[in-house]
Design an enzyme around this catalytic site. Structure first.
Site, PDB file in Angstrom:
ATOM      1  CG  PHE A  86      35.216 -30.542   8.995  1.00 23.57           C
ATOM      2  CD1 PHE A  86      36.504 -30.419   9.497  1.00 23.57           C
ATOM      3  CD2 PHE A  86      34.305 -31.327   9.681  1.00 23.57           C
ATOM      4  CE1 PHE A  86      36.881 -31.070  10.663  1.00 23.57           C
ATOM      5  CE2 PHE A  86      34.668 -31.981  10.848  1.00 23.57           C
ATOM      6  CZ  PHE A  86      35.956 -31.864  11.343  1.00 23.57           C
ATOM      7  CG  ASP A  87      37.512 -24.980   3.897  1.00 24.59           C
ATOM      8  OD1 ASP A  87      36.770 -24.692   2.951  1.00 24.59           O
ATOM      9  OD2 ASP A  87      38.759 -24.974   3.816  1.00 24.59           O
ATOM     10  CG  LEU A  88      36.518 -30.211   0.115  1.00 29.09           C
ATOM     11  CD1 LEU A  88      36.525 -31.536   0.877  1.00 29.09           C
ATOM     12  CD2 LEU A  88      35.601 -30.282  -1.104  1.00 29.09           C
ATOM     13  CG  ASP A  89      39.267 -26.982  -1.949  1.00 28.34           C
ATOM     14  OD1 ASP A  89      39.142 -28.213  -2.039  1.00 28.34           O
ATOM     15  OD2 ASP A  89      38.835 -26.183  -2.803  1.00 28.34           O
TER      16      ASP A  89
END
Length: 221
Positions: free
Chosen positions: A13-16
């Protein structure tokens, strides 16, 4: 009809813009850095382009800063972000229940972000979702300019993940390009900061409207 690879067992997963909405903290931090250079920014919405790509890239692209100025801008940005900006943030509604479902189904979950790893860990711990992830990886704090593809590749190597069994989930073209560099499929969400046109042009394998749709994407497997 959406055809989904049934072999995904690992999810990066990407965060932002994917797990959290960092708009307030990032735009306040960018404005703080720009003010250091005498640039006033009354409209913080105009700074949303900084959400996703590496900061050095964005200061260069949008303000024409040279390498030395970019590094200085990142340092000043972090003065604000390290104290205030990292927690001027919120977890998108529905993310925690989705992570619960994925954990219960035995997926191996990771975060791969262009944010400094130190900040990513602090954010995940602060909002209570670090427990779902086997590892949280980002860029170093020493000024080294890593691309999203390099962060993803480092996670694959560190945990011996096979590309064919791994999916990247993000919200910007940088997530798609980083995934493709490493032979991964990429699912992109439209509730973040990338437009549908941007994601299609980058070659996203799946484009998902909202968190309900993202949860169903995994539940329907």
């Amino acid at each position: 009809m959406l055809v989904v690879n049934l072999n995904y067992r690992n999810i990066l997963f990407d965060l932002d813009g994917t797990l959290t909405d960092p708009k307030e903290g990032i735009t306040n931090s960018v404005a703080h850095a720009l003010k250091h250079f005498g640039i006033e920014t009354a409209d913080h919405d105009a700074l949303c382009a900084f959400i996703g790509p590496p900061l050095i890239y964005s200061f260069n692209k949008y303000y024409g800063f040279d390498q030395e100025q970019c590094l200085e801008a990142v340092e000043v940005y972090r003065e604000y972000f390290s104290v205030h900006g990292k927690f001027e943030n919120s977890v998108y509604d529905g993310i925690i229940p989705m992570l619960n479902i994925l954990a219960e189904r035995g997926y191996r979950l990771f975060i791969a972000t262009s944010k400094p790893q130190k900040f990513a860990l602090e954010i995940a711990e602060h909002f209570g979702f670090e427990k779902y992830f086997e590892a949280i990886r980002g860029i170093p704090m020493n000024g080294e300019n890593m691309t999203k593809g390099q962060v993803i590749g480092a996670v694959l190597r560190e945990f011996s993940l096979e590309a064919k069994n791994t999916l990247m989930v993000g919200d910007r073209s940088y997530d798609v390009c980083g995934a493709k560099e490493n032979g991964l499929d990429c699912a992109c969400v439209l509730y973040g900061y990338g437009s549908e046109a941007e994601l299609k042009d980058a070659g996203a394998d799946y484009i998902i409207k909202d968190i309900h749709g993202l949860t169903n994407f995994f539940e329907d497997r």
